[in-house]
Design a protein around this motif. Structure first.
Motif: not given
Length: 282
Positions: A181-182, A257-261, A265-268
């Motif tokens: 995923a990374l 805009n919660r970029l880190r979140e 979520a994308a990696v998860a």
């Protein structure tokens, strides 16, 4: 055991690639550039055009059947799609049990125990997750070995992957889905970011050609700084962020805009999908 770049050709391991697609080509090209004799490399590829291209471009031995390519191999690189792994392993089973080569799998989602079972058991296996920048010698790979793999065999497997970039050992195989995923899927995330930067600049009035050049070179330069400076990403970010300046305004917008979140979520989601794909092939 000597590594692939050993000057004495007779001491170099024989490396067999099952599958002659883009990733195999990148690794073969890296190995040849690193000094591996082409006489020590064989490739099994059912597509006649690909076989002809590999023989012409690199001078390696080419075969239709995997068992023929692997008959004298010290390392067998499984550069194939996960969906055909079981069938390919069935074809290789007899020669694998006889030769006991190091098996290096670059098939996404394929667990060590799955490959071992399909090859008849008792095999030395290294599971790898490279990424597409390996095609230009800038790949990033995660590697995980089963308990039978000794230090020399780990070194051999790593030297194959390092021929097209850098690699990192992962002790817990369960984390290989996160590696996928990374770094495995990561280039696509990067390309989306460059697309977004380009489109945003165009929306502000910048010509697209100029926007693409500036966005691409900016990301290249930032990546090189990460590799060459040695400082953590956060430190480099702070260096370029002046109080109350333009960069701070952009970073505050990212935070709002919660970029880190979004990234988490994308990696998860990608990690979860990797687990599902592996389970489907059991």
């Amino acid at each position: 055991m000597t590594g692939p770049g050993t000057a004495n050709i007779d001491e170099q391991p024989r490396i067999c690639f099952i599958g002659g697609g883009n990733m195999a080509r990148s690794l073969i090209g890296g190995l040849v550039h690193a000094g591996v004799a082409v006489a020590r490399i064989d490739v099994a590829e059912p597509n006649a055009d690909l076989r002809t291209a590999l023989a012409h471009d690199f001078g390696v031995g080419v075969h239709v059947r995997g068992a023929d390519a692997a008959r004298d191999a010290d390392a067998v690189v499984l550069a194939i799609k996960p969906q055909v792994m079981k069938a390919v392993c069935a074809e290789l089973r007899d020669v694998a049990q006889r030769r006991k080569p190091v098996i290096v799998s670059i098939a996404a989602g394929m667990r060590l125990d799955q490959i071992d079972a399909w090859l008849g058991g008792g095999m030395t296996i290294v599971r790898c997750m490279p990424n597409t920048p390996a095609l230009i010698g800038a790949g990033a790979s995660g590697l995980c070995a089963n308990a039978r793999t000794d230090a020399a065999q780990r070194k051999m497997a790593q030297s194959i992957l390092d021929a097209a970039g850098v690699s990192v050992w992962i002790d817990d195989e369960a984390l290989m889905d996160t590696v996928t995923a990374l770094s495995g899927s990561g280039p696509a995330y990067f390309f989306v970011l460059v697309e977004a930067l380009e489109d945003a600049a165009v929306a502000q009035g910048l010509p697209r050609a100029a926007a693409r050049t500036l966005a691409t070179q900016t990301c290249l330069g930032a990546g090189r700084m990460l590799c060459e400076d040695g400082a953590a990403p956060g430190v480099l970010r702070e260096r370029v962020t002046s109080p109350n300046g333009t960069t701070q305004a952009a970073l505050e917008s990212f935070a709002a805009n919660r970029l880190r979140e979004v990234v988490a979520a994308a990696v998860a989601a990608a990690t979860k999908r990797g687990v599902e794909l592996s389970a489907q092939l059991d």
